[in-house]
Design an enzyme around this catalytic site. Structure first.
Site, mmCIF file in Angstrom:
data_model
loop_
_atom_site.group_PDB
_atom_site.id
_atom_site.type_symbol
_atom_site.label_atom_id
_atom_site.label_comp_id
_atom_site.label_asym_id
_atom_site.label_seq_id
_atom_site.Cartn_x
_atom_site.Cartn_y
_atom_site.Cartn_z
ATOM 1 N N CYS A 124 0.808 -1.225 0.000
ATOM 2 C CA CYS A 124 0.000 0.000 0.000
ATOM 3 C C CYS A 124 0.839 1.272 0.000
ATOM 4 C CB CYS A 124 -0.946 0.019 1.195
ATOM 5 S SG CYS A 124 -2.148 -1.306 1.149
ATOM 6 N N HIS A 257 -2.929 7.467 1.962
ATOM 7 C CA HIS A 257 -3.403 6.178 1.466
ATOM 8 C C HIS A 257 -4.810 5.946 2.000
ATOM 9 C CE1 HIS A 257 -3.995 2.033 0.741
ATOM 10 N NE2 HIS A 257 -3.720 1.628 1.966
ATOM 11 N N ASN A 287 -10.123 0.271 -0.329
ATOM 12 C CA ASN A 287 -8.658 0.283 -0.284
ATOM 13 C C ASN A 287 -8.112 -0.351 -1.565
ATOM 14 O OD1 ASN A 287 -5.952 -0.159 0.208
ATOM 15 N ND2 ASN A 287 -6.230 -0.867 2.317
#
Ligand code: UT7
Length: 330
Positions: A124, A257, A287
């Site tokens: 990520c 993020h 996500n």
């Protein structure tokens, strides 16, 4: 934690973001749709994560296809042709093939024949890592145009029977075109990346080419990851701001993020930011790992007009752990 112990740093402006683009697959899956097969509810997912839907790639639609679509949008905004690109870096943990790299697949799709193409895997945190690497290579080798892409098909490493993780992830891609300029007070001013491999067990897949010959599925200790995400993202934002001689309050936009709306709210609060300073697009796409920062930036640019001189910071934490921030002056 001693931040200087295990991090790499850069201090130099000039490499500006001149185009941003993103792509989400057509198929949208709502929370209600997931609740038909999982022991969960729309209410739980919204309250605990802020997510309302995710996009899932079609059969035959690969990470490279998502990446190329986002790249084409970014190139169009930048008014740069594919053959002008010197460097393609794709941040992904869900590549089309083990080799060649997804970046070379995208190079072919775009016809970016002059470019050097490579992948970066920092899960990520991949997009921040990729920006850091692209910025360094542009300064040290003299590349003029770089295409930095975050692209993922997280649906392909999701255990669709695990309600703790299946509700969290989605597919997508985002891209930025960077141009080297002589304007040293604009562009990427500073970035920081760091890794701590003692935490690999908290967020990982249970497979891989060398171990199981499969990609495996994702596993996460959510609460622990949450705590580290807030702490490490805030620390690295503060570090970049301090290096540039500004306070986080002076940021026009924090683009974190997009993992969980509660993580983003906790970061904004700890950094003393107002709601309008923190970009939140996780509700629309869930996500998307390395794709989430450029996706969020593209979402933000639809509502916020960035002026010359505005400070924008990207920050992320991913599996490893890997984390970092990148401060840009528009
Ligand atoms: O991208 C890399 C970075 N990733 C992240 O930063 C993710 C970080 N973590 C998180 O976002 C959150 O920890 C989660 C969203 C994953 C979980 O939220 P939480 O508030 O930490 O919930 P929890 O794991 O403590 O679970 C609370 C309860 C549990 O039930 P009991 O034990 O209290 O009875 C879970 O079993 O909620 C239950 N639960 C669910 N209930 C309905 C867990 N998942 C679900 C679900 N639907 N999908």
């Amino acid at each position: 934690m001693n931040h200087t112990a295990h991090e790499a740093t850069m201090l130099m402006g000039g490499n500006r973001i001149i185009g941003v683009g993103s792509y989400l697959p057509k198929r949208r899956v709502s929370n209600e749709m997931l609740a038909q097969t999982l022991d969960t509810t729309d209410e739980w997912i919204r309250e605990r994560t802020g997510i309302t839907q995710r996009h899932i790639a079609a059969e035959g639609e690969y990470t490279s296809h998502l990446a190329a679509a986002a790249a084409q949008a970014a190139l169009a905004e930048a008014e740069v042709e594919a053959h002008e690109i010197d460097l393609i870096i794709i941040a992904t943990a869900t590549p089309d093939t083990s080799f060649p790299s997804t970046a070379t697949h995208v190079q072919k799709l775009l016809g970016a024949s002059r470019a050097v193409a490579m992948d970066v895997n920092a899960a990520c945190a991949g997009f921040v890592y990729a920006l850091h690497v692209a910025n360094a290579l542009m300064h040290h080798i003299g590349y003029r145009h770089a295409l930095v892409i975050g692209a993922e098909t997280m649906s392909r490493v999701t255990d669709w029977n695990d309600r703790r993780t299946a509700i969290l992830f989605g597919d997508g891609a985002g891209a930025c075109v960077l141009r080297a300029t002589n304007e040293r007070t604009r562009g990427i001013l500073t970035s920081t990346i760091a890794s701590d491999g003692t935490y690999t067990d908290l967020l990982h897949t249970d497979g891989g080419v060398s171990t199981t010959q499969t990609a495996g599925v994702l596993f996460m200790e959510g609460k622990e990851v949450f705590r580290h995400a807030v702490e490490k993202m805030c620390q690295s934002v503060e570090l970049c701001c301090a290096r540039a001689g500004i306070t986080p309050k002076e940021l026009r936009l924090l683009v974190p993020h997009q993992a969980n709306a509660r993580i983003l709210a906790a970061c904004a609060k700890r950094l003393g930011l107002q709601d309008h300073q923190c970009v939140m697009s996780v509700e629309h796409h869930a996500n998307t790992s390395a794709a989430s920062i450029p996706l969020a930036l593209d979402f933000a640019k639809k509502n916020v007009i960035l002026e010359q001189g505005d400070y924008v910071i990207f920050t992320a934490l991913g599996a490893g752990f890997t984390w970092g921030s990148c401060l840009v002056r528009w």
